[in-house]
Design a protein around this motif. Structure first.
Motif, PDB file in Angstrom:
ATOM      1  N   MET A  93       0.601  -1.364   0.090  1.00  0.00           N
ATOM      2  CA  MET A  93       0.054   0.142  -0.010  1.00  0.00           C
ATOM      3  C   MET A  93       0.928   1.193  -0.035  1.00  0.00           C
ATOM      4  N   ARG A  94       2.059   1.217   0.375  1.00  0.00           N
ATOM      5  CA  ARG A  94       2.877   2.430   0.425  1.00  0.00           C
ATOM      6  C   ARG A  94       3.106   2.791  -1.096  1.00  0.00           C
ATOM      7  N   ARG A  95       3.753   1.593  -1.815  1.00  0.00           N
ATOM      8  CA  ARG A  95       3.799   2.066  -3.236  1.00  0.00           C
ATOM      9  C   ARG A  95       2.352   2.287  -3.971  1.00  0.00           C
ATOM     10  N   THR A 168      17.940  10.871   9.963  1.00  0.00           N
ATOM     11  CA  THR A 168      19.134  11.030  10.304  1.00  0.00           C
ATOM     12  C   THR A 168      20.037   9.974   9.552  1.00  0.00           C
ATOM     13  N   SER A 169      19.778   9.407   8.915  1.00  0.00           N
ATOM     14  CA  SER A 169      20.404   8.269   8.454  1.00  0.00           C
ATOM     15  C   SER A 169      20.263   8.081   6.703  1.00  0.00           C
ATOM     16  N   GLU A 170      20.928   8.753   6.010  1.00  0.00           N
ATOM     17  CA  GLU A 170      20.523   8.925   4.263  1.00  0.00           C
ATOM     18  C   GLU A 170      21.061   7.496   4.113  1.00  0.00           C
ATOM     19  N   ALA A 171      22.081   6.985   4.626  1.00  0.00           N
ATOM     20  CA  ALA A 171      22.653   5.560   4.042  1.00  0.00           C
ATOM     21  C   ALA A 171      21.609   4.400   4.164  1.00  0.00           C
ATOM     22  N   ARG A 172      20.913   4.494   5.107  1.00  0.00           N
ATOM     23  CA  ARG A 172      19.890   3.356   5.137  1.00  0.00           C
ATOM     24  C   ARG A 172      18.681   3.879   4.366  1.00  0.00           C
ATOM     25  N   ARG A 173      18.370   5.033   4.181  1.00  0.00           N
ATOM     26  CA  ARG A 173      17.239   5.439   3.147  1.00  0.00           C
ATOM     27  C   ARG A 173      17.483   4.879   1.665  1.00  0.00           C
ATOM     28  N   ALA A 174      18.902   5.178   1.332  1.00  0.00           N
ATOM     29  CA  ALA A 174      19.480   4.770   0.257  1.00  0.00           C
ATOM     30  C   ALA A 174      19.341   3.249   0.029  1.00  0.00           C
ATOM     31  N   GLY A 175      19.638   2.629   1.023  1.00  0.00           N
ATOM     32  CA  GLY A 175      19.991   1.118   1.082  1.00  0.00           C
ATOM     33  C   GLY A 175      18.594   0.200   0.659  1.00  0.00           C
ATOM     34  N   LYS A 176      17.585   0.905   0.783  1.00  0.00           N
ATOM     35  CA  LYS A 176      16.297   0.112   0.544  1.00  0.00           C
ATOM     36  C   LYS A 176      15.724   0.265  -1.097  1.00  0.00           C
ATOM     37  N   GLU A 177      16.418   1.066  -1.624  1.00  0.00           N
ATOM     38  CA  GLU A 177      16.181   1.141  -3.266  1.00  0.00           C
ATOM     39  C   GLU A 177      16.315  -0.125  -3.858  1.00  0.00           C
ATOM     40  N   ASP A 178      17.319  -1.054  -3.409  1.00  0.00           N
ATOM     41  CA  ASP A 178      17.253  -2.407  -4.124  1.00  0.00           C
ATOM     42  C   ASP A 178      16.651  -3.227  -3.618  1.00  0.00           C
ATOM     43  N   ASN A 214       4.431  -2.019 -10.350  1.00  0.00           N
ATOM     44  CA  ASN A 214       5.150  -1.109  -9.764  1.00  0.00           C
ATOM     45  C   ASN A 214       6.464  -1.288  -9.344  1.00  0.00           C
ATOM     46  N   ASP A 215       6.760  -2.476  -8.712  1.00  0.00           N
ATOM     47  CA  ASP A 215       8.077  -2.945  -8.499  1.00  0.00           C
ATOM     48  C   ASP A 215       9.035  -3.023  -9.667  1.00  0.00           C
ATOM     49  N   LEU A 216       8.155  -3.770 -10.806  1.00  0.00           N
ATOM     50  CA  LEU A 216       9.110  -4.041 -11.941  1.00  0.00           C
ATOM     51  C   LEU A 216       9.636  -2.631 -12.511  1.00  0.00           C
ATOM     52  N   GLU A 217       8.634  -1.670 -12.740  1.00  0.00           N
ATOM     53  CA  GLU A 217       8.990  -0.142 -13.246  1.00  0.00           C
ATOM     54  C   GLU A 217      10.022   0.328 -12.567  1.00  0.00           C
ATOM     55  N   ARG A 218       9.957   0.337 -11.320  1.00  0.00           N
ATOM     56  CA  ARG A 218      10.981   1.092 -10.347  1.00  0.00           C
ATOM     57  C   ARG A 218      12.287   0.277 -10.762  1.00  0.00           C
ATOM     58  N   ALA A 219      12.181  -0.812 -10.721  1.00  0.00           N
ATOM     59  CA  ALA A 219      13.673  -1.704 -10.839  1.00  0.00           C
ATOM     60  C   ALA A 219      14.123  -1.374 -12.309  1.00  0.00           C
ATOM     61  N   VAL A 220      13.492  -1.543 -13.105  1.00  0.00           N
ATOM     62  CA  VAL A 220      13.913  -1.319 -14.730  1.00  0.00           C
ATOM     63  C   VAL A 220      14.445   0.233 -14.791  1.00  0.00           C
ATOM     64  N   ALA A 221      13.786   0.945 -14.220  1.00  0.00           N
ATOM     65  CA  ALA A 221      14.268   2.343 -14.401  1.00  0.00           C
ATOM     66  C   ALA A 221      15.825   2.744 -13.675  1.00  0.00           C
ATOM     67  N   LYS A 222      15.810   1.736 -12.456  1.00  0.00           N
ATOM     68  CA  LYS A 222      17.153   1.941 -11.891  1.00  0.00           C
ATOM     69  C   LYS A 222      18.254   1.251 -12.482  1.00  0.00           C
ATOM     70  N   TRP A 223      17.833   0.093 -13.084  1.00  0.00           N
ATOM     71  CA  TRP A 223      18.781  -0.585 -13.922  1.00  0.00           C
ATOM     72  C   TRP A 223      19.389  -0.189 -15.042  1.00  0.00           C
ATOM     73  N   PRO A 245       1.713  -6.786 -16.698  1.00  0.00           N
ATOM     74  CA  PRO A 245       2.507  -6.008 -16.199  1.00  0.00           C
ATOM     75  C   PRO A 245       3.753  -5.897 -16.667  1.00  0.00           C
ATOM     76  N   ALA A 246       4.554  -7.235 -17.024  1.00  0.00           N
ATOM     77  CA  ALA A 246       5.904  -7.350 -17.309  1.00  0.00           C
ATOM     78  C   ALA A 246       5.907  -6.902 -19.030  1.00  0.00           C
ATOM     79  N   ILE A 247       4.908  -7.189 -19.611  1.00  0.00           N
ATOM     80  CA  ILE A 247       5.123  -6.668 -20.941  1.00  0.00           C
ATOM     81  C   ILE A 247       4.844  -5.233 -20.908  1.00  0.00           C
TER      82      ILE A 247
END
Length: 350
Positions: A93-95, A168-178, A214-223, A245-247
């Motif tokens: 639901m967050r996504r 207060t933790s930018e590193a942790r915040r970035a770590g969840k992108e993967d 949603n997961d796939l679109e976010r991942a493809v954009a990052k990769w 959704p993959a297509i």
């Protein structure tokens, strides 16, 4: 029991300060968490709504998904199912609502319970966002209303802690992108990524196509931004509803077997270098001699297997559909060495 606003003041102030929003999905607390957040002035800036889903049928209707599951056989399995439920709900639901945070809780308050080995209230609480935290609260009693208020307070305290830690933790915040809820992945030896959907996880199998998309679109954009090349997506038959959704995300059919569907996507511009499915695959190597009778050898930058990495070999590769053996040998030699050659004869076949 008491006034609502004090329960949420810490979480509300930290959300306002960070200019972030939260969605809330409740069961045992019956809306107390959302009510407390909205009781603090300025709530419209940091609350994104939510729902009370007290039964799977309610969740199906309100959230447009299939949340039904077999009844757990005992109390321990029932408690674990609540952990799975809240984690899945908060992430999905967050996504879906595009919020920074989502809080989900579920459990049992009492005074009666559906399992003989459960006789006091408990609640599973999960917060999904730039960082994630989950707790299980075990009450010492079965007073329904007291448990509702107590679980709501603990949920709001957990949310406040998460927002504060993330700020207060930018590193942790970035770590969840993967991290992605509906599939797993690993990088391959050729600069690509292999993705797989685990159909053995019930909540993954029942995830709606939109959540997977949603997961796939976010991942493809990052990769794509990271310069990755070929993507290989394996979807088991039980999750065939993920194919559409993959297509839509740019994947194409590669092949299918009785138990899965394989899709691929080539991210760089131009013709795809991913190999076709080998219903019959032919490999051809070229023995190239110069005027001194020296044999041309190469080292592949990336060998198909690690054991062959760094070894010398004849230039060669797989034949394209309809390609003559001689044409394959000349093409592979040219592609791998830049040297033009002419066929003389066949050395061997096997």
């Amino acid at each position: 029991p008491g006034r609502l606003a004090p329960l949420a003041e810490a979480a509300a102030s930290r959300l306002q300060r960070s200019k972030q929003r939260v969605a809330v999905f409740e069961a045992t607390t019956a809306g107390l968490i959302q009510a407390a957040l909205q009781a603090v002035p300025g709530a419209s800036a940091y609350t994104a709504g939510g729902a009370v889903t007290y039964h799977p049928r309610t969740a199906n209707a309100l959230l447009s998904g299939d949340f039904t599951a077999p009844k757990p056989p005992d109390g321990a399995s029932y408690r674990q199912s609540k952990n799975d439920w809240t984690q899945h709900m908060a992430r999905r639901m967050r996504r879906s609502l595009d919020t920074t945070w989502c809080l989900s809780e579920s459990g049992a308050c009492g005074p009666t319970f559906n399992y003989p080995d459960i006789n006091t209230g408990f609640c599973s609480i999960f917060v999904s966002g730039p960082i994630e935290r989950g707790i299980v609260v075990q009450s010492p009693h079965n007073n329904r209303e007291e448990n509702m208020w107590g679980f709501a307070k603990l949920a709001l305290d957990l949310l406040a802690e998460c927002v504060e830690e993330a700020s207060t933790s930018e590193a942790r915040r970035a770590g969840k992108e993967d991290e992605f809820e509906t599939f797993e992945f690993k990088e391959d030896r050729y600069g690509g990524v292999e993705l797989s959907v685990n159909a053995e996880v019930e909540l993954v199998k029942r995830s709606p196509p939109g959540a997977f998309g949603n997961d796939l679109e976010r991942a493809v954009a990052k990769w794509k931004a990271d310069g990755k090349k070929g993507l290989w997506l394996k979807i088991p038959l039980e999750c065939a509803h993920f194919v559409a959704p993959a297509i839509a995300c740019g994947f194409e059919f590669h092949h299918a077997q009785s138990s899965y569907i394989q899709l691929t996507q080539w991210l760089p511009e131009g013709h795809s270098h991913l190999p076709r499915y080998g219903f019959t695959q032919i490999g051809v190597g070229g023995v190239v001699l110069n005027s001194k009778n020296e044999v041309l050898m190469v080292k592949e930058r990336v060998s198909p297997l690690p054991i062959f990495q760094g070894q010398w070999k004849l230039p060669g590769g797989a034949a394209d559909p309809g390609e003559d053996f001689a044409e394959t040998a000349m093409r592979e030699v040219l592609e791998e060495t830049g040297i033009k050659s002419e066929p003389v004869g066949v050395v061997s076949l096997r």
